[in-house]
Write a protein that holds these residues in place. Structure first.
Motif, PDB file in Angstrom:
ATOM      1  N   THR B 138     -23.814  -6.922  50.269  1.00 41.75           N
ATOM      2  CA  THR B 138     -23.990  -8.368  50.448  1.00 41.75           C
ATOM      3  C   THR B 138     -22.907  -8.907  51.377  1.00 41.75           C
ATOM      4  OG1 THR B 138     -22.563  -9.026  48.611  1.00 41.75           O
ATOM      5  CG2 THR B 138     -24.874  -8.596  48.086  1.00 41.75           C
ATOM      6  N   SER B 139     -22.146  -7.981  51.987  1.00 42.93           N
ATOM      7  CA  SER B 139     -21.045  -8.462  52.823  1.00 42.93           C
ATOM      8  C   SER B 139     -21.240  -8.098  54.282  1.00 42.93           C
ATOM      9  CB  SER B 139     -19.727  -7.920  52.292  1.00 42.93           C
ATOM     10  OG  SER B 139     -19.756  -6.513  52.181  1.00 42.93           O
ATOM     11  N   TRP B 140     -20.531  -7.098  54.787  1.00 48.82           N
ATOM     12  CA  TRP B 140     -20.503  -6.793  56.204  1.00 48.82           C
ATOM     13  C   TRP B 140     -19.876  -5.438  56.373  1.00 48.82           C
ATOM     14  CZ3 TRP B 140     -15.632  -6.372  54.964  1.00 48.82           C
ATOM     15  CH2 TRP B 140     -15.073  -7.338  54.117  1.00 48.82           C
ATOM     16  N   ASN B 141     -19.921  -4.954  57.613  1.00 48.80           N
ATOM     17  CA  ASN B 141     -19.161  -3.762  57.961  1.00 48.80           C
ATOM     18  C   ASN B 141     -17.806  -4.224  58.489  1.00 48.80           C
ATOM     19  OD1 ASN B 141     -18.633  -2.106  60.823  1.00 48.80           O
ATOM     20  ND2 ASN B 141     -18.759  -0.875  58.972  1.00 48.80           N
ATOM     21  N   ASN B 142     -16.751  -3.460  58.159  1.00 51.78           N
ATOM     22  CA  ASN B 142     -15.379  -3.821  58.538  1.00 51.78           C
ATOM     23  C   ASN B 142     -15.233  -4.300  59.981  1.00 51.78           C
ATOM     24  OD1 ASN B 142     -13.956  -3.512  56.242  1.00 51.78           O
ATOM     25  ND2 ASN B 142     -13.217  -1.441  56.670  1.00 51.78           N
ATOM     26  N   ASP B 143     -15.918  -3.618  60.894  1.00 53.68           N
ATOM     27  CA  ASP B 143     -15.697  -3.882  62.325  1.00 53.68           C
ATOM     28  C   ASP B 143     -16.309  -5.196  62.798  1.00 53.68           C
ATOM     29  OD1 ASP B 143     -14.922  -1.321  61.933  1.00 53.68           O
ATOM     30  OD2 ASP B 143     -16.056  -0.442  63.581  1.00 53.68           O
ATOM     31  N   GLN B 144     -17.233  -5.762  62.002  1.00 54.25           N
ATOM     32  CA  GLN B 144     -18.072  -6.828  62.562  1.00 54.25           C
ATOM     33  C   GLN B 144     -17.323  -8.132  62.854  1.00 54.25           C
ATOM     34  OE1 GLN B 144     -21.454  -6.305  59.707  1.00 54.25           O
ATOM     35  NE2 GLN B 144     -22.642  -6.558  61.572  1.00 54.25           N
ATOM     36  N   SER B 145     -16.478  -8.557  61.895  1.00 59.98           N
ATOM     37  CA  SER B 145     -15.757  -9.816  62.133  1.00 59.98           C
ATOM     38  C   SER B 145     -14.837  -9.708  63.344  1.00 59.98           C
ATOM     39  CB  SER B 145     -14.990 -10.231  60.886  1.00 59.98           C
ATOM     40  OG  SER B 145     -15.881 -10.408  59.821  1.00 59.98           O
ATOM     41  N   PRO B 146     -14.063  -8.603  63.478  1.00 60.26           N
ATOM     42  CA  PRO B 146     -13.248  -8.497  64.695  1.00 60.26           C
ATOM     43  C   PRO B 146     -14.101  -8.332  65.954  1.00 60.26           C
ATOM     44  CG  PRO B 146     -13.008  -6.533  63.345  1.00 60.26           C
ATOM     45  CD  PRO B 146     -13.708  -7.567  62.512  1.00 60.26           C
ATOM     46  N   VAL B 366     -11.587 -25.414  56.283  1.00 60.11           N
ATOM     47  CA  VAL B 366     -12.219 -24.523  57.251  1.00 60.11           C
ATOM     48  C   VAL B 366     -13.542 -25.126  57.696  1.00 60.11           C
ATOM     49  CG1 VAL B 366     -13.111 -22.203  57.662  1.00 60.11           C
ATOM     50  CG2 VAL B 366     -11.204 -22.529  56.085  1.00 60.11           C
ATOM     51  N   VAL B 367     -13.741 -25.232  59.001  1.00 59.74           N
ATOM     52  CA  VAL B 367     -15.047 -25.686  59.491  1.00 59.74           C
ATOM     53  C   VAL B 367     -15.600 -24.661  60.481  1.00 59.74           C
ATOM     54  CG1 VAL B 367     -14.641 -28.153  59.184  1.00 59.74           C
ATOM     55  CG2 VAL B 367     -13.948 -27.056  61.308  1.00 59.74           C
ATOM     56  N   THR B 368     -16.919 -24.473  60.456  1.00 56.54           N
ATOM     57  CA  THR B 368     -17.513 -23.572  61.435  1.00 56.54           C
ATOM     58  C   THR B 368     -17.867 -24.375  62.672  1.00 56.54           C
ATOM     59  OG1 THR B 368     -19.436 -23.790  59.996  1.00 56.54           O
ATOM     60  CG2 THR B 368     -18.414 -21.641  60.132  1.00 56.54           C
ATOM     61  N   GLU B 369     -17.527 -23.810  63.843  1.00 58.75           N
ATOM     62  CA  GLU B 369     -17.732 -24.554  65.082  1.00 58.75           C
ATOM     63  C   GLU B 369     -18.954 -24.099  65.836  1.00 58.75           C
ATOM     64  OE1 GLU B 369     -14.129 -24.567  67.413  1.00 58.75           O
ATOM     65  OE2 GLU B 369     -13.570 -26.487  66.500  1.00 58.75           O
ATOM     66  N   SER B 370     -19.190 -22.775  65.897  1.00 59.70           N
ATOM     67  CA  SER B 370     -20.339 -22.305  66.671  1.00 59.70           C
ATOM     68  C   SER B 370     -20.700 -20.883  66.255  1.00 59.70           C
ATOM     69  CB  SER B 370     -20.004 -22.322  68.167  1.00 59.70           C
ATOM     70  OG  SER B 370     -18.872 -21.515  68.384  1.00 59.70           O
ATOM     71  N   VAL B 371     -21.872 -20.448  66.694  1.00 65.52           N
ATOM     72  CA  VAL B 371     -22.269 -19.067  66.449  1.00 65.52           C
ATOM     73  C   VAL B 371     -21.715 -18.206  67.573  1.00 65.52           C
ATOM     74  CG1 VAL B 371     -24.193 -17.478  66.127  1.00 65.52           C
ATOM     75  CG2 VAL B 371     -24.393 -19.851  65.378  1.00 65.52           C
ATOM     76  N   VAL B 372     -21.004 -17.125  67.219  1.00 67.15           N
ATOM     77  CA  VAL B 372     -20.471 -16.237  68.245  1.00 67.15           C
ATOM     78  C   VAL B 372     -21.429 -15.071  68.490  1.00 67.15           C
ATOM     79  CG1 VAL B 372     -18.542 -14.788  68.932  1.00 67.15           C
ATOM     80  CG2 VAL B 372     -18.141 -16.813  67.524  1.00 67.15           C
ATOM     81  N   LEU B 373     -21.892 -14.484  67.421  1.00 74.60           N
ATOM     82  CA  LEU B 373     -22.834 -13.371  67.535  1.00 74.60           C
ATOM     83  C   LEU B 373     -24.047 -13.696  66.681  1.00 74.60           C
ATOM     84  CD1 LEU B 373     -20.367 -10.353  67.204  1.00 74.60           C
ATOM     85  CD2 LEU B 373     -21.711 -10.928  69.223  1.00 74.60           C
ATOM     86  N   ARG B 374     -25.213 -13.654  67.309  1.00 74.51           N
ATOM     87  CA  ARG B 374     -26.427 -13.985  66.575  1.00 74.51           C
ATOM     88  C   ARG B 374     -27.104 -12.691  66.112  1.00 74.51           C
ATOM     89  NH1 ARG B 374     -28.366 -18.975  66.225  1.00 74.51           N
ATOM     90  NH2 ARG B 374     -27.112 -19.831  67.921  1.00 74.51           N
ATOM     91  N   ASP B 375     -27.588 -12.673  64.861  1.00 73.78           N
ATOM     92  CA  ASP B 375     -28.272 -11.491  64.299  1.00 73.78           C
ATOM     93  C   ASP B 375     -27.538 -10.198  64.660  1.00 73.78           C
ATOM     94  OD1 ASP B 375     -30.160 -13.188  63.288  1.00 73.78           O
ATOM     95  OD2 ASP B 375     -31.424 -13.068  65.083  1.00 73.78           O
ATOM     96  N   HIS B 376     -26.310 -10.153  64.272  1.00 71.76           N
ATOM     97  CA  HIS B 376     -25.441  -9.059  64.701  1.00 71.76           C
ATOM     98  C   HIS B 376     -25.641  -7.816  63.844  1.00 71.76           C
ATOM     99  CE1 HIS B 376     -22.159  -7.026  66.490  1.00 71.76           C
ATOM    100  NE2 HIS B 376     -21.331  -7.147  65.480  1.00 71.76           N
ATOM    101  N   LYS B 377     -25.820  -6.682  64.535  1.00 66.77           N
ATOM    102  CA  LYS B 377     -25.946  -5.398  63.841  1.00 66.77           C
ATOM    103  C   LYS B 377     -24.619  -4.653  63.945  1.00 66.77           C
ATOM    104  CE  LYS B 377     -30.805  -4.968  65.063  1.00 66.77           C
ATOM    105  NZ  LYS B 377     -31.716  -4.449  66.061  1.00 66.77           N
ATOM    106  N   ASP B 378     -24.277  -3.882  62.907  1.00 69.24           N
ATOM    107  CA  ASP B 378     -23.029  -3.139  62.961  1.00 69.24           C
ATOM    108  C   ASP B 378     -23.150  -1.978  63.946  1.00 69.24           C
ATOM    109  OD1 ASP B 378     -23.701  -0.520  61.418  1.00 69.24           O
ATOM    110  OD2 ASP B 378     -24.499  -2.140  60.174  1.00 69.24           O
ATOM    111  N   ALA B 379     -22.024  -1.369  64.269  1.00 66.21           N
ATOM    112  CA  ALA B 379     -21.983  -0.363  65.331  1.00 66.21           C
ATOM    113  C   ALA B 379     -22.399   1.018  64.852  1.00 66.21           C
ATOM    114  CB  ALA B 379     -20.571  -0.305  65.913  1.00 66.21           C
ATOM    115  N   TYR B 380     -22.717   1.169  63.568  1.00 67.37           N
ATOM    116  CA  TYR B 380     -22.896   2.514  63.027  1.00 67.37           C
ATOM    117  C   TYR B 380     -24.320   2.856  62.626  1.00 67.37           C
ATOM    118  CZ  TYR B 380     -17.861   2.206  62.875  1.00 67.37           C
ATOM    119  OH  TYR B 380     -16.554   2.051  63.232  1.00 67.37           O
ATOM    120  N   TYR B 381     -25.227   1.835  62.624  1.00 63.90           N
ATOM    121  CA  TYR B 381     -26.521   2.058  61.986  1.00 63.90           C
ATOM    122  C   TYR B 381     -27.340   3.170  62.629  1.00 63.90           C
ATOM    123  CZ  TYR B 381     -28.986  -0.587  65.618  1.00 63.90           C
ATOM    124  OH  TYR B 381     -29.507  -1.001  66.819  1.00 63.90           O
TER     125      TYR B 381
END
Lengths: 307, 389, 314
Positions: B138-146, B366-381
């Motif tokens: 329910t979270s993310w892959n480590n690399d995705q936020s950076p 904390v406020v969200t300003e914009s979308v940086v990556l849309r429908d982002h897939k991790d690098a390992y799938y």
């Protein structure tokens, strides 16, 4: 690396060393005079920070936090001495280690239950915020200068008290021959209680000075505790002079080491390996240094006269 | 007497039979003691709130949550998981904050054909070669936020960035992820010791390198200390701080006003006006008196994810194939909003740029300003070869 | 001679340990077999530490170092595809002997508090080394498979592993018993009560103590070898100084300077942790004071409190 940066890093190292000295002073006092290994020293450091942060949150005054925290730490120290440590003087070091290990567990959890598991806010007081430029282009935080001054004051105070005052004389006498001083009609119990309380106050004071620039959180004392032990073992247990010298050495070693080691290693190996080896090696550096000192001088750099 | 006896057995039978099949047992492993217990608190509070919202039922079944404390030690986590599997016979093992604990626990859970749903740990192995039909996140892959941060700084043309991260696996993953999208100049790179509290030497080094910005991964208490010293040195005025997993509502009490003006990237659109998201935040604040972190959001979604699985198989928890299929098709969770699951059971989701601003009272928010990556897939799938049961 | 109560206690204890695998399998409670295996591994570690604490007067605050060394030997070899159990075992033993030799050589020059602190510091150094071993997982730790011995003895089967651990527990107790009652053991115990006198008589106590230090390290390294096999996972966490403290507590709880005490100490400690951490997440606040009370009032430990001569059963 430029010369100015090296100078700045040396200053950083001295400042960190002075800070280490503040923590180590109480520990070496208790260990040297009372021959008690007190792992809970780190907990006192934590409690000092928490007391101060709490009072600052209520009143907004750093001075008031200092004024109230010091006697509060004295009382805490004395309560711990009476309840636990008092019965430990005749025991061997292992018992002291385990009992005070139990105290660490207790205090960490107690702090977590009372103040919560998250970091507690504590800011630099307004009159000590800001920075000065005495190295060009490298504004230095005033609060860090305050730490250096506070540490030097503690060192001077301890030196005068132990070598010049009557209490200090009794303390020194009590450390070398406890039964004899007792036979002369001095209340050794009382004396030890006061020394232990003072150790707690010193730890609490360093907690207060750490709060505004480090993080006030449960378990914050453990890391510092191990470093403090390294310092007093290198310096020679019970020796204030040794603690001063060793903490400055360790401070400079730690700080300068971790900033120039990666650069030095880059000359020897690939940049990537150097980047990850550097910090690993610098965190091991002080332990290697300690091992080397003890290998050649098993009682530290300045062995105190008494065991 | 006899009548009473019969009545009693009847009553017993009535209560006994339904209980058997009508409970879903969730083993929730988290860090509840020691220095990192704050993560466990946020996640447990959020999970309890979610169960309140769901009327303590998932897909019509009663819910029993067994909490287990891993003490942040991998072998203890493994011990706790073994107990949940072998003694409590849980249907789902969930929670888990740290990659190293997930690494220690996951093998035995999926081998037992029990669901392993991480609510935080984003160990890359599980997204790639180690993917498993019983594993969901329910979270993310480590690399995705950076990765999002790298993209953000690249897009905003912030050149000459100084990197600072912790010297351990996750810390290095953060830099790897960042470098995937950031192509500009690097002013310098520091890996500090895990658990370090005094950063004056690092700050001096950063300033000497004269970067235009800092990208940092300085989680928990380390970050709080870093923030204080960064501000005390006056560097916030000249060198802005961009970070991941460093400044969030979890660490906000310690950061306080030092956090204002910093940037981060994360998957959770905390400012979203979606009613489900607002309900979560408001009810959480009402019930617990503090603002939920993104870690809380991840745990809050867990019962809603399970709801899809359990109702699809009509409460028959032995139909694991059906449950897997149902969860793979999930496209909405309360705090995530619209998203989908990738072939490796990791979410495909947006990543947002977030800024910390002062609210009306001057407190950080904390406020969200914009979308940086849309429908982002991790690098390992692509490395994942899912072997279905 | 041991008292009858103690002999009875040992006999029952041993039979229970032997009976656990069939019993737990029959009752479908595998979890308890895993728990018992874990207890026995820490019992081995505690028995080895007691050789130093209870007999040698060497208060080592860094015994976790060998637990880590032994387990990393398994994991690192497995990482390179070497799964042969005999080789892994040999490397685990050799590596922990080497580490103990180096640490002992440096530390045994010091005494008292210095000794405690330098063992602590050197172990902490190994912990940081483990964290920075990126190749082998660093802080994340590293997954590993069970060692392979014979065709007919598959360690992948939990029961087989359990009995292997039990075998090593008995073996380490036997070795300790032989050591303590040998001439070598007498010298060590002599130097605990008066090191100067032993030297004056003409015993090079440093060499004797170093040998004991290495033996204890090796036995604990074997515990590490078994731990890696049980958890199929190795992490620097095994070397954290809190872990060293825990093993020390086990020795104290069981009874320092007794042969069987540490075994009961390890069992009592892990059982307590298991039960009480179910009961409250704030279990440390109860455990901390209990530890203090144990130190204050129950120095002889669980084992020592049974009737019988205080140090006679060693």
């Amino acid at each position: 690396m430029s010369l100015l940066l090296l100078l700045e890093q040396t200053l950083n190292g001295i400042q960190f060393g002075v800070f280490l000295f503040m923590i180590s002073a109480g520990l070496t006092l208790v260990l040297g005079i009372m021959n008690v290994v007190n792992l809970a020293h780190g907990s006192f450091y934590m409690l000092g920070a928490y007391y101060a942060a709490t009072i600052m949150a209520w009143t907004g005054s750093f001075i008031l936090a200092l004024v109230i925290m010091l006697p509060a730490m004295l009382i805490t120290g004395i309560v711990v001495e009476v309840l636990v440590l008092r019965t430990m003087y005749e025991r061997d070091h292992m018992d002291q280690v385990l009992a005070t290990f139990g105290l660490i567990l207790f205090f960490n959890e107690a702090v977590r239950m009372i103040w919560g598991a998250e970091s507690m806010p504590m800011d630099i007081p307004a009159f000590l915020s800001g920075h000065v430029d005495f190295i060009p282009d490298a504004p230095y935080p005033i609060f860090r200068i305050a730490i250096i001054i506070a540490g030097l004051l503690v060192a001077a105070l301890l030196y005068v008290m132990i070598t010049r005052s009557r209490t200090g004389m009794l303390i020194r006498a009590g450390a070398s021959n406890r039964p004899m001083v007792g036979a002369l009609g001095v209340n050794i119990r009382m004396l030890y209680m006061v020394v232990f309380g003072m150790g707690a106050v010193l730890a609490g004071f360093s907690g207060l000075m750490a709060g505004p620039i480090l993080s006030v959180e449960p378990g914050m004392g453990e890391d510092m505790l191990i470093l403090a032990f390294v310092v007093i073992v290198i310096g020679g247990i019970g020796s204030i002079r040794g603690a001063v010298v060793a903490s400055i050495i360790v401070g400079i070693f730690e700080t300068v080491g971790r900033s120039i080691l990666p650069a030095l290693l880059t000359q020897l190996m690939s940049s990537d390996a150097a980047q990850s080896m550097g910090p690993a090696m610098s965190s091991m550096l002080i332990y290697i240094f300690m091992a080397a000192v003890l290998f050649f001088r098993p009682e530290g750099l300045f062995p105190a006269r008494t065991g | 007497m006899k009548i009473k006896f019969i009545a009693m057995t009847a009553a017993l039978a009535m209560t006994a039979t339904p209980v058997m099949a009508k409970t879903i047992k969730i083993g929730f492993i988290n860090t509840f003691s020691g220095g990192a217990a704050i993560y466990g608190k946020h996640q447990k509070d959020a999970l309890e709130l979610a169960l309140d919202h769901k009327g303590r039922k998932i897909g019509g079944l009663d819910v029993e949550v067994i909490y287990g404390d891993d003490q942040r030690k991998p072998d203890v986590g493994r011990q706790v998981a073994a107990k949940m599997l072998q003694k409590d016979k849980v249907d789902v093992v969930s929670g888990i904050i740290w990659s190293n604990i997930l690494a220690a626990v996951q093998k035995m859970v999926v081998r037992d054909k029990t669901f392993m749903i991480t609510t935080n740990a984003g160990w890359s192995h599980m997204a790639g070669k180690g993917c498993n039909p019983y594993f969901f996140s329910t979270s993310w892959n480590n690399d995705q936020s950076p990765e999002a941060m790298g993209k953000l700084m690249q897009d905003e043309k912030i050149d000459n960035v100084f990197l600072i991260s912790a010297n351990y696996q996750a810390g290095k993953d953060m830099l790897t992820g960042f470098m995937r999208n950031y192509k500009g100049k690097i002013a310098g790179r520091i890996l500090y010791r895990l658990g370090q509290r005094d950063y004056q030497a690092e700050l001096s080094q950063i300033r000497a390198a004269k970067p235009n910005a800092i990208f940092g991964f300085v989680p928990g208490g380390m970050g709080v200390a870093f923030g204080k010293q960064y501000r005390a040195a006056g560097m916030h005025k000249t060198i802005p701080f961009y970070s991941v997993f460093t400044i969030d509502y979890l660490s906000m009490p310690g950061w306080g006003k030092n956090a204002i003006g910093t940037y981060s990237t994360a998957y959770w659109d905390v400012s979203s006006k979606r009613p489900d998201n607002q309900k979560f935040i408001n009810d959480f604040k009402k019930k617990y008196g503090y603002h939920p972190s993104l870690f809380a959001a991840q745990a809050y979604d867990l019962p809603f994810l399970l709801e899809y699985a359990v109702s699809a198989v009509k409460g028959d928890l032995s139909n694991k194939k059906g449950m897997i299929k149902a969860m793979e098709k999930v496209t909405y969770l309360p705090t995530k909003g619209k998203f989908s699951y990738n072939t490796n059971h990791m979410p495909i989701q947006n990543f947002y740029k977030r800024k910390v601003v002062a609210d009306a009272n001057g407190d950080p928010q904390v406020v969200t300003e914009s979308v940086v990556l849309r429908d982002h897939k991790d690098a390992y799938y692509k490395q994942c070869k899912m072997r279905r049961p | 001679m041991m008292s009858r109560a103690k002999i009875l206690c040992l006999l029952i204890g041993f039979l229970v340990l032997v009976a656990i695998p069939p019993a737990t399998t029959a009752l479908d409670a595998d979890f308890y077999m895993g728990l018992a295996a874990r207890m026995m591994i820490f019992a081995i570690a505690a028995v080895s530490l007691d050789l130093l604490l209870g007999y040698g007067g060497m208060v080592s605050f860094g015994h976790a170092a060998y637990l880590g060394t032994g387990s990393y030997a398994v994991a690192i070899l497995a990482f390179y595809g070497i799964t042969d159990g005999f080789l892994q075992f040999a490397v685990a033993v050799g590596a922990s002997a080497l580490v103990a030799l180096i640490i002992g050589f440096i530390c045994l020059r010091t005494k008292g508090v210095y000794f405690i602190m330098i063992t602590l510091a050197l172990t902490q150094m190994l912990y940081f080394l483990g964290i920075s071993l990126e190749e082998y997982g660093g802080d994340d730790g590293i997954n590993t498979d069970r060692s392979e011995f014979f065709e007919w003895f598959d360690l992948g089967d939990d029961t087989n592993l359990y009995y292997l651990i039990l075998f090593f527990l008995v073996l380490s107790l036997w070795i300790s018993w032989r050591l303590i009652n040998s001439r070598f053991g007498m010298v060590i115990r002599g130097s605990q009560s008066n090191d100067d006198r032993m030297q004056a008589i003409g015993f090079p106590t440093f060499r004797y103590k170093l040998t004991m230090f290495v033996i204890a390290g090796v036995i604990c390294g074997v515990a590490g070898f078994l731990l890696a096999n049980l958890t199929e996972f190795v992490t620097p966490e095994y070397m954290h100084w809190f872990r060293s403290g825990e093993i020390m507590i086990m020795v104290l709880v069981g009874g320092m300077g007794t042969l069987f005490g540490p075994v009961f100490g390890a069992i009592a400690y892990l059982l307590f942790e298991e039960v009480i951490s179910d009961f409250t997440e704030h279990w440390m606040i109860i455990f901390g004071p209990i530890l203090v009370l144990l130190v204050l009032f129950a120095r002889k430990g669980v084992w020592g409190m049974l009737p019988g001569r205080e140090r006679g059963d060693d």
